[in-house]
Design an enzyme around this catalytic site. Structure first.
Site, PDB file in Angstrom:
ATOM      1  N   HIS A 230      -2.414  -6.029 -16.734  1.00 22.48           N
ATOM      2  CA  HIS A 230      -3.156  -6.980 -16.427  1.00 22.48           C
ATOM      3  C   HIS A 230      -3.010  -8.087 -17.564  1.00 22.48           C
ATOM      4  O   HIS A 230      -3.162  -9.420 -16.981  1.00 22.48           O
ATOM      5  CB  HIS A 230      -4.737  -6.530 -16.272  1.00 22.48           C
ATOM      6  CG  HIS A 230      -5.384  -7.782 -15.958  1.00 22.48           C
ATOM      7  ND1 HIS A 230      -5.364  -8.317 -14.502  1.00 22.48           N
ATOM      8  CD2 HIS A 230      -6.291  -8.417 -16.425  1.00 22.48           C
ATOM      9  CE1 HIS A 230      -6.328  -9.322 -14.569  1.00 22.48           C
ATOM     10  NE2 HIS A 230      -6.593  -9.382 -15.816  1.00 22.48           N
ATOM     11  N   TYR A 234      -2.549 -13.143 -17.685  1.00 22.06           N
ATOM     12  CA  TYR A 234      -3.113 -14.276 -18.622  1.00 22.06           C
ATOM     13  C   TYR A 234      -2.204 -14.746 -19.552  1.00 22.06           C
ATOM     14  O   TYR A 234      -2.239 -15.980 -19.804  1.00 22.06           O
ATOM     15  CB  TYR A 234      -4.513 -13.898 -19.269  1.00 22.06           C
ATOM     16  CG  TYR A 234      -5.275 -13.216 -18.141  1.00 22.06           C
ATOM     17  CD1 TYR A 234      -5.704 -14.252 -17.206  1.00 22.06           C
ATOM     18  CD2 TYR A 234      -6.008 -12.136 -18.095  1.00 22.06           C
ATOM     19  CE1 TYR A 234      -6.683 -13.811 -16.130  1.00 22.06           C
ATOM     20  CE2 TYR A 234      -6.778 -11.694 -17.333  1.00 22.06           C
ATOM     21  CZ  TYR A 234      -7.272 -12.680 -16.255  1.00 22.06           C
ATOM     22  OH  TYR A 234      -8.133 -12.200 -15.525  1.00 22.06           O
ATOM     23  N   PHE A 382      -1.323 -12.724  -5.389  1.00 21.72           N
ATOM     24  CA  PHE A 382      -0.560 -13.249  -6.633  1.00 21.72           C
ATOM     25  C   PHE A 382       0.323 -14.406  -6.426  1.00 21.72           C
ATOM     26  O   PHE A 382       0.749 -15.093  -7.504  1.00 21.72           O
ATOM     27  CB  PHE A 382       0.013 -12.047  -7.478  1.00 21.72           C
ATOM     28  CG  PHE A 382       1.190 -11.342  -6.892  1.00 21.72           C
ATOM     29  CD1 PHE A 382       2.337 -12.028  -6.838  1.00 21.72           C
ATOM     30  CD2 PHE A 382       0.988  -9.719  -6.519  1.00 21.72           C
ATOM     31  CE1 PHE A 382       3.492 -11.343  -6.116  1.00 21.72           C
ATOM     32  CE2 PHE A 382       2.024  -9.257  -6.120  1.00 21.72           C
ATOM     33  CZ  PHE A 382       3.370  -9.839  -5.912  1.00 21.72           C
ATOM     34  N   HIS A 383       0.733 -14.690  -5.107  1.00 20.55           N
ATOM     35  CA  HIS A 383       1.578 -15.985  -5.234  1.00 20.55           C
ATOM     36  C   HIS A 383       0.335 -17.151  -5.045  1.00 20.55           C
ATOM     37  O   HIS A 383       1.033 -18.481  -5.445  1.00 20.55           O
ATOM     38  CB  HIS A 383       2.150 -15.983  -3.784  1.00 20.55           C
ATOM     39  CG  HIS A 383       3.510 -15.168  -3.861  1.00 20.55           C
ATOM     40  ND1 HIS A 383       3.385 -13.703  -3.624  1.00 20.55           N
ATOM     41  CD2 HIS A 383       4.801 -15.257  -4.016  1.00 20.55           C
ATOM     42  CE1 HIS A 383       4.753 -13.129  -3.759  1.00 20.55           C
ATOM     43  NE2 HIS A 383       5.364 -14.288  -3.959  1.00 20.55           N
ATOM     44  N   ARG A 444       2.649  -3.715   1.366  1.00 26.19           N
ATOM     45  CA  ARG A 444       3.560  -4.504   0.643  1.00 26.19           C
ATOM     46  C   ARG A 444       4.903  -3.921   0.328  1.00 26.19           C
ATOM     47  O   ARG A 444       4.627  -2.509   0.540  1.00 26.19           O
ATOM     48  CB  ARG A 444       2.728  -5.089  -0.732  1.00 26.19           C
ATOM     49  CG  ARG A 444       2.472  -3.892  -1.800  1.00 26.19           C
ATOM     50  CD  ARG A 444       1.750  -4.501  -2.817  1.00 26.19           C
ATOM     51  NE  ARG A 444       2.631  -4.902  -3.902  1.00 26.19           N
ATOM     52  CZ  ARG A 444       2.177  -5.037  -5.265  1.00 26.19           C
ATOM     53  NH1 ARG A 444       1.149  -4.590  -5.726  1.00 26.19           N
ATOM     54  NH2 ARG A 444       3.005  -5.687  -5.979  1.00 26.19           N
ATOM     55  N   ARG A 445       5.876  -4.330  -0.373  1.00 25.62           N
ATOM     56  CA  ARG A 445       7.021  -3.423  -0.735  1.00 25.62           C
ATOM     57  C   ARG A 445       7.510  -2.641   0.397  1.00 25.62           C
ATOM     58  O   ARG A 445       7.784  -1.521   0.120  1.00 25.62           O
ATOM     59  CB  ARG A 445       6.551  -2.712  -2.024  1.00 25.62           C
ATOM     60  CG  ARG A 445       6.203  -3.412  -3.197  1.00 25.62           C
ATOM     61  CD  ARG A 445       5.975  -2.662  -4.426  1.00 25.62           C
ATOM     62  NE  ARG A 445       6.116  -3.490  -5.678  1.00 25.62           N
ATOM     63  CZ  ARG A 445       5.599  -3.112  -6.853  1.00 25.62           C
ATOM     64  NH1 ARG A 445       5.316  -1.987  -7.181  1.00 25.62           N
ATOM     65  NH2 ARG A 445       6.098  -3.945  -8.052  1.00 25.62           N
TER      66      ARG A 445
END
Ligand code: HAS
Ligand code: CU
Length: 554
Positions: A230, A234, A382-383, A444-445
């Protein structure tokens, strides 16, 4: 009263040898992104049932391509650019070059690591996706290569800290220049965060893949991965924040709103980025619900420094827009210098991040996470974060950074402005497809071009995803064209002489409690305490079960 954040003599120039290495960091990062973007197109199209995998030479599977996509974009581009950019910011803010041997070593180690991992991925020995979950087992060169990428960031951190320590010795009683403070704090946060994958890779995955350790514990390695995993987001984001806080105000004609506020935001990131990793493991059995709740709570805490950033950066932009004649509630927005490709790319990255942040809140909510986990909602999220807030900001920075580092003027600036728009619109369309598909349960994936099952809503969502992904790819290709054009055909001698550092409205306080904020060692100690509270119970009570041999399904 205005005080420059860069307390440095005018005319400071980085030695050419150091400038060259920093340039190579930027090239390495964007070079990796070429491979990443090339595979992204195939993945986006697969959601519309279009299979172009056979077009890629020597590609064995969807998962090989997805691994290359994730590793090159999210692990190589981000850290190569972050290393180069933050080292430059530190050197410039302190007006002293960094230790050349460390800068060179950092680059050499990263280049060696990238080469090892690239070999493993290209030869189909490492199709384990960027999360490298055991018991999927890659060739040892893949883990070692990624470990070297991390070691490279440690060396960069050491170079930055060494310069800071020397500067403090020479400037007793002075506040650390803001730009240096935020740059060094970002990489110290990452240095702490990287402990999890360091233990996982060095202690387990490398010996296991080399055949010295027969079996590993999948849950333990997942938890170590997300300890880092995580906070890693950042580490990608903070170099972008360094630009939004400390450089963008100048580009927009404004000033940094508050020195104190900016420092506090970065300190909160240092404190709370790490003890939140279990929000990626809400659905993992074997971890207590109470601990997951602690991480869930702290995730909402770490949401705040970004919310604070939105207000602060917006205020700096508003100042610039009003100085340029903007009136009324929103009239300052069109007055911003949108024709500057560096600024417009970063503004579009910020606007997209508003949605990236909002989707993050859904992920973070324990119960709502059950609806979206492992669906395309997550790549939708996340895109708009790493794929835009970070990647598009780095592209925007490159529009002044590459001219600065090469001395050549930006090639085709209008194409560069169009590039940012095409990429940002592409992401928004792409994410709309992924988000709605995810809400309809689209996994996903998964190679949807050959999936034998479907649900209502997936078809339209998949088509929207493919259209958006194609636009993103076009935007990225235009970026590479502008970049290469600048390096080979930009007008010599037209690069900017200095970085676009901004001024703050008020100078940092030299008396009272505020100077104590600069004691980074104390903040690191507090961060460690929070980590012990949030992760201690798991690591203390957990009995590792070395049960799983390695699997290769590709
Ligand atoms: Fe996330 C999953 C929660 C931020 C990346 N995230 C992921 C994954 C990635 C990722 C890669 O709680 C997938 C991992 C995997 O492969 O499984 N995320 C959050 C939360 C935030 C957040 C609460 N994520 C990021 C950032 C990323 C990133 C940043 C990359 C850089 N995320 C999660 C959770 C999951 C997750 C769960 C697990 C999901 C699952 O089940 O698998 C927050 O930090 C977000 C805070 C952001 C804001 C927005 C502030 C807006 C700003 C812009 C200002 C705009 C201006 C515009 C000034 C509060 C600062 C002005 C312009 C004008 C023109 C006027
Ligand atoms: Cu997270």
């Amino acid at each position: 009263m205005s005080a420059p954040i860069v307390a440095s003599p005018a005319g400071f120039a980085l030695p050419e040898a150091q400038r060259r290495i920093l340039r190579w960091f930027v090239y390495l990062g964007f070079g990796a992104m070429v491979a990443g973007v090339a595979h992204g197109l195939a993945q986006a199209l697969s959601y519309a049932g279009i299979n172009i995998l056979p077009v890629y030479p020597r590609l064995h599977s969807y998962y090989q391509g997805l691994t290359v996509h994730g590793v090159t974009n999210a692990l190589v581009m981000t850290f190569a650019f972050g290393n180069g950019f933050l080292m430059l910011m530190t050197a410039r803010a302190l007006a002293r070059p960094l230790n050349q041997a460390l800068v060179t070593a950092s680059f050499g180690v990263m280049a060696a690591g990238v080469a090892m991992s690239a070999w493993a991925m290209a030869t189909n020995r490492a199709s384990v996706l960027y999360t490298a979950y055991a018991p999927l087992q890659a060739h040892w060169t893949h883990y070692l290569g990624l470990a070297l990428v991390v070691v490279s960031t440690w060396i960069a951190t050491a170079a930055m800290i060494a310069a800071l320590v020397a500067w403090r010795r020479e400037n007793p009683g002075q506040r650390i220049p803001l730009l240096a403070f935020v740059s060094v704090t970002s990489w110290i946060m990452w240095w702490l965060a990287s402990a999890g994958i360091a233990v996982s890779f060095l202690g387990f995955l490398i010996p296991w893949s080399a055949g010295w350790l027969p079996r590993v514990d999948p849950l333990l390695n997942r938890t170590l991965f997300w300890f880092t995993g995580h906070a890693i987001v950042y580490a990608w984001l903070l170099p972008a924040y360094v630009s939004w806080y400390a450089l963008v105000p100048r580009q927009a004609g404004g000033k940094i709103i508050s020195d104190l506020y900016t420092r506090v935001v970065f300190i909160i990131f240092l404190l709370v980025s790490i003890p939140t990793g279990l929000h990626h493991q809400y659905t993992d059995p074997g971890i207590g619900q109470g601990l997951k709740a602690v991480h869930g709570f702290l995730t909402f805490v770490i949401f705040f420094p970004s919310l604070a950033t939105a207000f602060s950066v917006m205020a700096a932009l508003e100042m610039g827009g009003r100085a340029r004649g903007g009136r009324g509630l929103l009239g300052w927005i069109p007055r911003l210098p949108w024709g500057d490709p560096s600024l417009s790319a970063q503004l579009l990255a910020m606007l997209t991040f508003v949605l990236g942040g909002a989707t993050g809140l859904v992920n973070a909510s324990y119960t709502m996470n059950q609806v979206v986990h492992n669906t395309t909602w997550v790549p939708g999220h996340f895109h708009m974060t790493v794929g835009t807030a970070v990647a598009l900001t780095f592209m925007g920075i490159a529009y002044w950074l590459v001219p600065y580092l090469t001395g050549r003027g930006l090639w085709a600036p209008r194409l560069a402005v169009a590039q940012g728009w095409i990429y940002a619109v592409g992401v928004l369309v792409f994410a709309r497809g992924m988000i709605s598909g995810g809400l309809a349960g689209m996994p996903r994936r998964t190679f949807m071009a050959q999936a034998t099952y479907t649900q209502p809503g997936w078809k339209l969502a998949g088509a929207v995803t493919a259209v958006g992904g194609s636009l993103m790819s076009l935007g990225a290709v235009l970026f590479f064209i502008v970049l290469v054009g600048t390096v080979v055909a930009g007008k010599k001698g037209e690069g900017p002489a200095d970085i676009p550092w901004s001024e703050t409205i008020t100078a940092p306080a030299l008396a009272g409690w505020e100077p104590r904020l600069d004691r980074l060692r104390v903040w690191v100690a507090f961060a460690v305490i929070l980590i012990l509270i949030a992760y201690g119970p798991f690591f203390l009570m957990y009995h590792p079960h070395l049960v799983s041999k390695g699997y290769r399904f590709w």
